[in-house]
Write an enzyme that holds these catalytic residues in place. Structure first.
Site, PDB file in Angstrom:
ATOM      1  CG  ASP A  39      -2.187   0.724   1.056  1.00  0.00           C
ATOM      2  OD1 ASP A  39      -2.219   1.657   0.245  1.00  0.00           O
ATOM      3  OD2 ASP A  39      -3.180   0.362   1.716  1.00  0.00           O
TER       4      ASP A  39
ATOM      5  CG  ASP B 232      -4.237   6.185   0.439  1.00  0.00           C
ATOM      6  OD1 ASP B 232      -5.258   5.582   0.817  1.00  0.00           O
ATOM      7  OD2 ASP B 232      -3.953   7.354   0.785  1.00  0.00           O
TER       8      ASP B 232
ATOM      9  CD  GLU C  12      -8.550   5.553  -1.323  1.00  0.00           C
ATOM     10  OE1 GLU C  12      -9.349   5.347  -0.390  1.00  0.00           O
ATOM     11  OE2 GLU C  12      -7.476   6.174  -1.169  1.00  0.00           O
TER      12      GLU C  12
ATOM     13  CG  HIS D 103      -8.117   0.026   5.121  1.00  0.00           C
ATOM     14  ND1 HIS D 103      -7.977  -0.341   3.798  1.00  0.00           N
ATOM     15  CD2 HIS D 103      -7.744   1.326   5.177  1.00  0.00           C
ATOM     16  CE1 HIS D 103      -7.536   0.686   3.097  1.00  0.00           C
ATOM     17  NE2 HIS D 103      -7.387   1.713   3.910  1.00  0.00           N
ATOM     18  CG  ASP D 104     -10.340   3.673   4.385  1.00  0.00           C
ATOM     19  OD1 ASP D 104      -9.901   3.831   5.537  1.00  0.00           O
ATOM     20  OD2 ASP D 104      -9.718   4.021   3.359  1.00  0.00           O
TER      21      ASP D 104
END
Length: 573
Positions: A99, A200, A257, A332-333
């Site tokens: 990530d 990200d 993302e 995770h979000d």
């Protein structure tokens, strides 16, 4: 098969390291904890492990505030531990995807420390600095975590821009020297042997020229200002250059993302001839339970199944043969998928299996988030002190200032907090859920004694074993990977039905998204009859069920391998 790639056939398992497995008893998940569970992941049947940030970081946003791209945060271990993880994963045929945050750094990164030291600093232009306007910030944009995107630096009297927290200053992608430093860093990780990157907030690396005011900014949703820092045209120039100069040198997978776009825009990132990213995460289905005219992502609304079908079908059909989907229902979000899209009470097992069937029978690379394979649920802690997420805590404080009732604040947190997905992994029924020998960094979900890996492994009818069967089927049937998606019954309020077709092979997927038993009549337009039932999430079939009329139980999922009707030469459907 056109444009066949290994990353299209792969299944990704996302690990949030701090919450996955603690190996040294300090209450914090770490790299050696991941190493200890590689056999578990191999047995599950996944191919790629996506590891959320493990770089050196102050931890203001759980690692998405990087202070050293070349170092491992000590709480996770050492670079030697990472090298061992990479080797042990590769020895098992597993790949590692990192990530990587390229939109911003930590305010403790040496670049930023140097940048803020003076206006004449050689690295001043590595970040976005501006004078204010009449004692106010340069514009009225609001950050994703609340408040202005601008933070006044007392020493130099200028403001720096941060789309997220003030501890995460945005990098200036107009600075070529800074860009080359990022290239150098990415090459360093590729030389180590990593197999891909999740980028990200990559859609935000370009900001609108002149930094104009938004007409109606909002501190919770950033709806109006998004047009000035999301998916701007120059992002594609920068990504093509990154791909051409760095990424194309290795056979890796990349996913970006990219919030706030539809599939037509997504093709600008992932189109077969674009040479930017392999795939992007779309967010349209993540906003289903938010009011379309609302101003806060913390608000909720009821949604209908046809709305979900419309979104998913649009992505499935628009990208087919032109680009590639990244499919997920949680991460995770986001809240836990079974609590959001299923029924985490009386039908937790059935709905978790149904959602797994849905995820793994769509065209695109599936992403499984840790704990989904055992049906982990939202936490719903009673006290705000049990929450750790900066976004959640900021929302709570702001809501209190606005005198929102406590029960309403907590109800929103129960539904939408990112911490729902960040509670420690539930390995067994022992104290701390087998995650650690000591008190974890974050409270374990209260239901860990009933919901855990150890129990799931022992139960042949568990959610875990349903995932294993689905993953094995996906490897056996390329139609599940490359087949064309066709939606049936688009307006049905309970059943989600579609086919996947590749050459002469056709699958029919029937999913009940409701808690009622419903009848499903075999569609007349199908040029196929019911054939083999490849997988279902119930034991056996209802008595008296006919070939033409099926009885679909609450949250039931069935996948049929179809056979052609006699004398039929046409394709399915």
């Amino acid at each position: 098969m056109k444009n066949k790639k290994w990353w299209k056939e792969a299944v990704v398992y996302e690990i949030y390291p701090i919450s996955f497995k603690d190996s040294n008893g300090d209450g914090i998940g770490d790299l050696r904890g991941i190493i200890s569970k590689l056999d578990y992941l191999k047995d599950l049947g996944v191919d790629v492990i996506w590891i959320c940030p493990i770089y050196q970081s102050p931890g203001q946003d759980n690692g998405y505030d990087i202070s050293d791209y070349y170092a491992i945060k000590p709480q996770f271990g050492t670079m030697d531990d990472f090298d061992e993880l990479l080797k042990e994963a590769h020895d098992r045929g597993l790949k590692i995807m990192m990530d990587l945050v390229l939109n911003h750094t930590s305010d403790e990164h040496p670049w930023f420390i140097e940048s803020r030291s003076s206006k004449s600093s050689p690295k001043r232009d590595y970040y976005i600095w501006h004078d204010g306007k009449n004692g106010l910030p340069p514009n009225n944009w609001e950050s994703y975590f609340g408040g202005s995107v601008w933070q006044l630096d007392e020493k130099t009297g200028q403001y720096y821009l941060h789309l997220y927290s003030k501890y995460q200053p945005d990098l200036n992608w107009k600075n070529e020297e800074m860009i080359q430093e990022l290239y150098k860093m990415i090459r360093w990780w590729l030389k180590k042997g990593v197999d891909g990157f999740r980028f990200d907030a990559i859609a935000h690396i370009v900001k609108a020229k002149g930094l104009p005011d938004a007409e109606n900014p909002n501190h919770l949703e950033v709806v109006q200002a998004n047009q000035f820092f999301s998916n701007l045209e120059h992002v594609h120039d920068l990504l093509r250059k990154l791909n051409e100069e760095v990424l194309m040198e290795s056979d890796i997978m990349t996913v970006g993302e990219t919030s706030g776009l539809g599939p037509e825009q997504a093709l600008e990132y992932v189109g077969n001839e674009r040479h930017e990213l392999n795939m992007v995460f779309q967010f349209e289905h993540m906003t289903l339970d938010s009011p379309s005219t609302g101003t806060s992502r913390w608000e909720t609304r009821s949604w209908t199944l046809p709305e979900l079908k419309k979104i998913m079908a649009h992505w499935q059909t628009t990208l087919h043969n032109k680009g590639w989907n990244a499919n997920y229902l949680g991460n995770h979000d986001q809240p836990r998928q079974v609590s959001r899209f299923g029924n985490d009470k009386e039908y937790r097992v059935e709905s978790a299996k149904m959602l797994a069937t849905f995820l793994l029978t769509l065209e695109g690379t599936p992403y499984i988030y840790q704990g989904e394979e055992i049906g982990m649920t939202n936490a719903s802690f009673k006290h705000i002190q049990d929450y750790k997420d900066i976004e959640t805590l900021n929302f709570y404080k702001l809501s209190q200032m606005q005198q929102v009732p406590e029960d309403k604040i907590m109800a929103a947190i129960y539904a939408k907090s990112r911490d729902n997905a960040r509670t420690p992994m539930q390995w067994d029924a022992s104290e701390h859920a087998g995650f650690s020998d000591s008190k974890p960094w974050m409270k374990v979900n209260d239901n860990y004694r009933e919901i855990n890996v150890e129990a799931a492994l022992k139960d042949p009818s568990s959610i875990y074993h349903h995932y294993r069967k689905l993953l094995a089927l996906r490897k056996q049937h390329k139609v599940m990977v490359y087949g064309e998606y066709t939606l049936l019954l688009p307006e049905d309020l309970e059943l989600y039905v579609y086919t996947r077709t590749l050459a002469e092979e056709c699958l029919l997927v029937v999913l009940n998204f409701g808690h009622d038993t419903v009848e499903f009549e075999w569609p007349d337009q199908l040029a196929y009859d019911a054939g083999e039932l490849l997988i279902g999430n119930y034991e056996g079939l209802p008595e008296g069920e006919s070939e033409q009329k099926k009885t679909i139980r609450p949250y039931e999922a069935r996948v049929y391998k179809l056979i052609k009707k006699r004398a039929q030469k046409i394709h399915c459907p």
